[in-house]
Design a protein around this motif. Structure first.
Motif, PDB file in Angstrom:
ATOM      1  N   LEU A  36       0.743  -1.592  -0.122  1.00 47.49           N
ATOM      2  CA  LEU A  36       0.032  -0.064   0.010  1.00 47.49           C
ATOM      3  C   LEU A  36       0.951   1.327  -0.229  1.00 47.49           C
ATOM      4  CD1 LEU A  36      -3.160   1.568   0.266  1.00 47.49           C
ATOM      5  CD2 LEU A  36      -2.792   1.610   2.538  1.00 47.49           C
ATOM      6  N   GLN A  37       2.043   0.913   0.765  1.00 50.91           N
ATOM      7  CA  GLN A  37       2.633   2.162   0.810  1.00 50.91           C
ATOM      8  C   GLN A  37       3.914   2.339  -0.693  1.00 50.91           C
ATOM      9  OE1 GLN A  37       2.689   4.466   3.166  1.00 50.91           O
ATOM     10  NE2 GLN A  37       0.736   3.336   4.167  1.00 50.91           N
ATOM     11  N   SER A  38       3.624   1.217  -1.412  1.00 51.61           N
ATOM     12  CA  SER A  38       5.010   1.637  -2.665  1.00 51.61           C
ATOM     13  C   SER A  38       3.273   2.199  -3.621  1.00 51.61           C
ATOM     14  CB  SER A  38       5.266   0.457  -2.866  1.00 51.61           C
ATOM     15  OG  SER A  38       3.660  -0.725  -3.554  1.00 51.61           O
ATOM     16  N   VAL A  39       2.109   1.405  -3.325  1.00 45.02           N
ATOM     17  CA  VAL A  39       1.239   2.355  -4.028  1.00 45.02           C
ATOM     18  C   VAL A  39       0.612   3.593  -4.328  1.00 45.02           C
ATOM     19  CG1 VAL A  39      -1.074   2.247  -5.099  1.00 45.02           C
ATOM     20  CG2 VAL A  39      -0.025  -0.115  -4.442  1.00 45.02           C
ATOM     21  N   LEU A  40       0.971   3.959  -2.783  1.00 46.36           N
ATOM     22  CA  LEU A  40       1.194   5.481  -2.683  1.00 46.36           C
ATOM     23  C   LEU A  40       2.138   5.754  -2.819  1.00 46.36           C
ATOM     24  CD1 LEU A  40      -1.247   5.089   0.762  1.00 46.36           C
ATOM     25  CD2 LEU A  40      -1.759   5.803  -1.240  1.00 46.36           C
ATOM     26  N   ALA A  41       3.181   5.669  -2.383  1.00 52.70           N
ATOM     27  CA  ALA A  41       4.622   6.778  -3.267  1.00 52.70           C
ATOM     28  C   ALA A  41       3.899   6.298  -4.927  1.00 52.70           C
ATOM     29  CB  ALA A  41       5.797   6.318  -2.799  1.00 52.70           C
TER      30      ALA A  41
END
Length: 116
Positions: A36-41
């Protein structure tokens, strides 16, 4: 697709807030997952580009007022208020709502005073 069953505007508004609240709760539950953090980044530059594009579109409408984009049609009051607002927001850290209201009042006063 399912048809909206809300009968009035307040029920529709409540439904929109309910969806946002559910999304926020789910985000809080899964916020530590690296996927999720990589998608948001990856989405962050896209969102910044969309906001920048909207800002350029607004600046174009302010500067030219919908007319042909030539130097003869420039609205110098609009360009000046945009520059002043940009300076006030970035350097002086003014409230954005206050800045928009002050620019609107100043633009109305200057256009009325200059008769443009």
């Amino acid at each position: 697709m399912e048809k909206c069953k809300a009968k009035n505007l307040s029920e529709k508004t409540l439904g929109i807030y309910q969806v946002h609240f559910k999304f926020f709760c789910e985000y809080r539950r899964y916020k530590d997952i690296s996927l999720l953090q990589s998608v948001l980044a990856c989405l962050r530059p896209v969102i910044v580009a969309l906001i920048f594009g909207a800002g350029l579109s607004i600046l174009s409408m302010v500067a030219f007022g919908g007319d042909a984009k030539t130097l003869a049609h420039l609205d110098w009051v609009g360009i000046g208020s945009f520059a002043a607002a940009f300076f006030a927001l970035r350097k002086l850290k003014w409230n954005p709502i206050l800045t928009m209201c002050l620019c609107g009042v100043a633009g109305l006063g200057l256009h009325g005073l200059l008769g443009i």
